[in-house]
Design a protein around this motif. Sequence first.
Motif, PDB file in Angstrom:
ATOM      1  N   LEU A 185      11.401   0.467  -3.168  1.00 23.62           N
ATOM      2  CA  LEU A 185      10.347   0.168  -2.197  1.00 23.62           C
ATOM      3  C   LEU A 185       9.527  -1.043  -2.630  1.00 23.62           C
ATOM      4  O   LEU A 185       9.141  -1.873  -1.802  1.00 23.62           O
ATOM      5  N   LEU A 186       9.264  -1.138  -3.922  1.00 17.96           N
ATOM      6  CA  LEU A 186       8.526  -2.296  -4.410  1.00 17.96           C
ATOM      7  C   LEU A 186       9.341  -3.574  -4.201  1.00 17.96           C
ATOM      8  O   LEU A 186       8.790  -4.603  -3.788  1.00 17.96           O
ATOM      9  N   ARG A 187      10.635  -3.524  -4.448  1.00 14.48           N
ATOM     10  CA  ARG A 187      11.489  -4.691  -4.201  1.00 14.48           C
ATOM     11  C   ARG A 187      11.454  -5.076  -2.727  1.00 14.48           C
ATOM     12  O   ARG A 187      11.426  -6.267  -2.384  1.00 14.48           O
ATOM     13  N   GLU A 188      11.468  -4.079  -1.853  1.00 18.86           N
ATOM     14  CA  GLU A 188      11.451  -4.368  -0.415  1.00 18.86           C
ATOM     15  C   GLU A 188      10.125  -4.984   0.001  1.00 18.86           C
ATOM     16  O   GLU A 188      10.091  -5.911   0.822  1.00 18.86           O
ATOM     17  N   ALA A 189       9.021  -4.480  -0.538  1.00 19.79           N
ATOM     18  CA  ALA A 189       7.708  -5.047  -0.227  1.00 19.79           C
ATOM     19  C   ALA A 189       7.639  -6.505  -0.667  1.00 19.79           C
ATOM     20  O   ALA A 189       7.109  -7.365   0.048  1.00 19.79           O
ATOM     21  N   GLY A 229       0.815  -1.209   0.000  1.00 20.55           N
ATOM     22  CA  GLY A 229       0.000   0.000   0.000  1.00 20.55           C
ATOM     23  C   GLY A 229       0.846   1.255   0.000  1.00 20.55           C
ATOM     24  O   GLY A 229       0.469   2.273  -0.606  1.00 20.55           O
ATOM     25  N   LEU A 230       1.996   1.199   0.668  1.00 24.95           N
ATOM     26  CA  LEU A 230       2.882   2.362   0.677  1.00 24.95           C
ATOM     27  C   LEU A 230       3.393   2.666  -0.731  1.00 24.95           C
ATOM     28  O   LEU A 230       3.491   3.838  -1.127  1.00 24.95           O
ATOM     29  N   VAL A 231       3.698   1.608  -1.471  1.00 22.66           N
ATOM     30  CA  VAL A 231       4.127   1.807  -2.858  1.00 22.66           C
ATOM     31  C   VAL A 231       3.014   2.469  -3.656  1.00 22.66           C
ATOM     32  O   VAL A 231       3.253   3.403  -4.439  1.00 22.66           O
ATOM     33  N   LEU A 232       1.787   2.000  -3.455  1.00 26.31           N
ATOM     34  CA  LEU A 232       0.653   2.616  -4.148  1.00 26.31           C
ATOM     35  C   LEU A 232       0.517   4.087  -3.784  1.00 26.31           C
ATOM     36  O   LEU A 232       0.105   4.909  -4.607  1.00 26.31           O
ATOM     37  N   GLY A 233       0.869   4.406  -2.553  1.00 21.16           N
ATOM     38  CA  GLY A 233       0.685   5.773  -2.079  1.00 21.16           C
ATOM     39  C   GLY A 233       1.719   6.766  -2.564  1.00 21.16           C
ATOM     40  O   GLY A 233       1.463   7.982  -2.541  1.00 21.16           O
ATOM     41  N   ALA A 254       6.337  -3.300   9.194  1.00 22.65           N
ATOM     42  CA  ALA A 254       6.534  -3.242   7.749  1.00 22.65           C
ATOM     43  C   ALA A 254       6.712  -1.807   7.266  1.00 22.65           C
ATOM     44  O   ALA A 254       7.591  -1.521   6.443  1.00 22.65           O
ATOM     45  N   ILE A 255       5.889  -0.887   7.780  1.00 24.81           N
ATOM     46  CA  ILE A 255       5.999   0.509   7.367  1.00 24.81           C
ATOM     47  C   ILE A 255       7.349   1.085   7.788  1.00 24.81           C
ATOM     48  O   ILE A 255       8.008   1.808   7.029  1.00 24.81           O
ATOM     49  N   ASP A 256       7.798   0.767   9.005  1.00 25.83           N
ATOM     50  CA  ASP A 256       9.100   1.261   9.469  1.00 25.83           C
ATOM     51  C   ASP A 256      10.225   0.691   8.617  1.00 25.83           C
ATOM     52  O   ASP A 256      11.201   1.388   8.310  1.00 25.83           O
ATOM     53  N   ARG A 257      10.105  -0.564   8.238  1.00 23.28           N
ATOM     54  CA  ARG A 257      11.128  -1.168   7.382  1.00 23.28           C
ATOM     55  C   ARG A 257      11.148  -0.491   6.015  1.00 23.28           C
ATOM     56  O   ARG A 257      12.232  -0.234   5.466  1.00 23.28           O
ATOM     57  N   MET A 258      10.003  -0.202   5.476  1.00 17.24           N
ATOM     58  CA  MET A 258       9.932   0.490   4.190  1.00 17.24           C
ATOM     59  C   MET A 258      10.523   1.901   4.299  1.00 17.24           C
ATOM     60  O   MET A 258      11.197   2.380   3.377  1.00 17.24           O
ATOM     61  N   ALA A 259      10.280   2.569   5.422  1.00 14.29           N
ATOM     62  CA  ALA A 259      10.821   3.912   5.623  1.00 14.29           C
ATOM     63  C   ALA A 259      12.343   3.872   5.683  1.00 14.29           C
ATOM     64  O   ALA A 259      13.023   4.766   5.140  1.00 14.29           O
ATOM     65  N   ARG A 260      12.888   2.857   6.338  1.00 13.95           N
ATOM     66  CA  ARG A 260      14.348   2.714   6.392  1.00 13.95           C
ATOM     67  C   ARG A 260      14.919   2.456   5.000  1.00 13.95           C
ATOM     68  O   ARG A 260      15.996   2.955   4.654  1.00 13.95           O
ATOM     69  N   THR A 261      14.208   1.689   4.210  1.00 16.39           N
ATOM     70  CA  THR A 261      14.652   1.433   2.840  1.00 16.39           C
ATOM     71  C   THR A 261      14.681   2.723   2.039  1.00 16.39           C
ATOM     72  O   THR A 261      15.636   3.005   1.307  1.00 16.39           O
ATOM     73  N   ALA A 262      13.631   3.523   2.179  1.00 13.27           N
ATOM     74  CA  ALA A 262      13.574   4.799   1.461  1.00 13.27           C
ATOM     75  C   ALA A 262      14.713   5.717   1.897  1.00 13.27           C
ATOM     76  O   ALA A 262      15.325   6.403   1.068  1.00 13.27           O
ATOM     77  N   ALA A 263      15.008   5.721   3.186  1.00 13.67           N
ATOM     78  CA  ALA A 263      16.092   6.572   3.694  1.00 13.67           C
ATOM     79  C   ALA A 263      17.439   6.137   3.120  1.00 13.67           C
ATOM     80  O   ALA A 263      18.297   6.968   2.808  1.00 13.67           O
ATOM     81  N   ALA A 264      17.623   4.816   2.980  1.00 16.99           N
ATOM     82  CA  ALA A 264      18.877   4.311   2.438  1.00 16.99           C
ATOM     83  C   ALA A 264      19.031   4.626   0.953  1.00 16.99           C
ATOM     84  O   ALA A 264      20.152   4.611   0.427  1.00 16.99           O
ATOM     85  N   LEU A 265      17.912   4.921   0.293  1.00 14.96           N
ATOM     86  CA  LEU A 265      17.942   5.186  -1.149  1.00 14.96           C
ATOM     87  C   LEU A 265      17.754   6.659  -1.482  1.00 14.96           C
ATOM     88  O   LEU A 265      17.584   7.022  -2.649  1.00 14.96           O
ATOM     89  N   GLN A 266      17.818   7.517  -0.488  1.00 16.61           N
ATOM     90  CA  GLN A 266      17.483   8.917  -0.710  1.00 16.61           C
ATOM     91  C   GLN A 266      18.451   9.645  -1.633  1.00 16.61           C
ATOM     92  O   GLN A 266      18.153  10.762  -2.109  1.00 16.61           O
ATOM     93  N   HIS A 267      19.592   9.052  -1.914  1.00 20.13           N
ATOM     94  CA  HIS A 267      20.534   9.663  -2.854  1.00 20.13           C
ATOM     95  C   HIS A 267      20.129   9.421  -4.311  1.00 20.13           C
ATOM     96  O   HIS A 267      20.738   9.971  -5.232  1.00 20.13           O
TER      97      HIS A 267
END
Length: 211
Positions: A115-119, A52-56, A92-105
């Motif tokens: 994020l889709l790969r992580e989901a 759902g986060l990916v959809l959002g 799950a949401i916290d894990r997705m947020a950490r993934t996004a933070a790691a990819l912010q560059h």
Amino acid sequence: GGVDGFVRLIDQTLLPTEVRYLECRDIETAWEAIRSLRVRGAPAIGVAAAMGLVLGVRDAKDRPFAEFQSKLEHAANYLRSSRPTAVNLFWAIDRMARTAAALQHLPPQQIVEGLLREARAIEEEDRQMCRAIGRFGADLIRDGDGVPVVGQGSAGRRGIREVVRIRGRRERGRLFGGRLRCAGPRSVAAARGTRFPALRVRIRTDGRFRL
């Protein structure tokens, strides 16, 4: 599919009399599915929230990073509000947020893809854990054994839990052909503790069951 795809869920509120699929093409539909118990089972809720986060955030993949980041935070908080007591949802949401933070560059487009790969990884990891339960639990079941059937099992994840250990014998080349007594010892939200066991046993034993 890819980031432009959708999430397909079984509407668990209609089971066991009807199997209907719900297609989530936006975060609002995913939020409603979690909130209204259309998706049940802790791992399933976690996967639905991650997807759902990916959809959002996918609609912001071509926006400036600051705008994308704001969209991500809003989507995460919105999904958290769907089930404030669901531990797997927050995990799950916290894990997705950490993934996004790691990819912010990276550009937002690539962050969404990450994020889709992580989901998908969250889903696959639970699938493998469920299969391990099936493999290790298979040897514990003997002809005539009684097995408690609780929660969502395969409906709550697409893996193998509780009574679905029967499938563990199939996976190890030993089809369980004996008698198995199953009991649904509890009834919880949406009567899933009483209706789900009959559906799950029927599916996992190819319809060869008696109530």
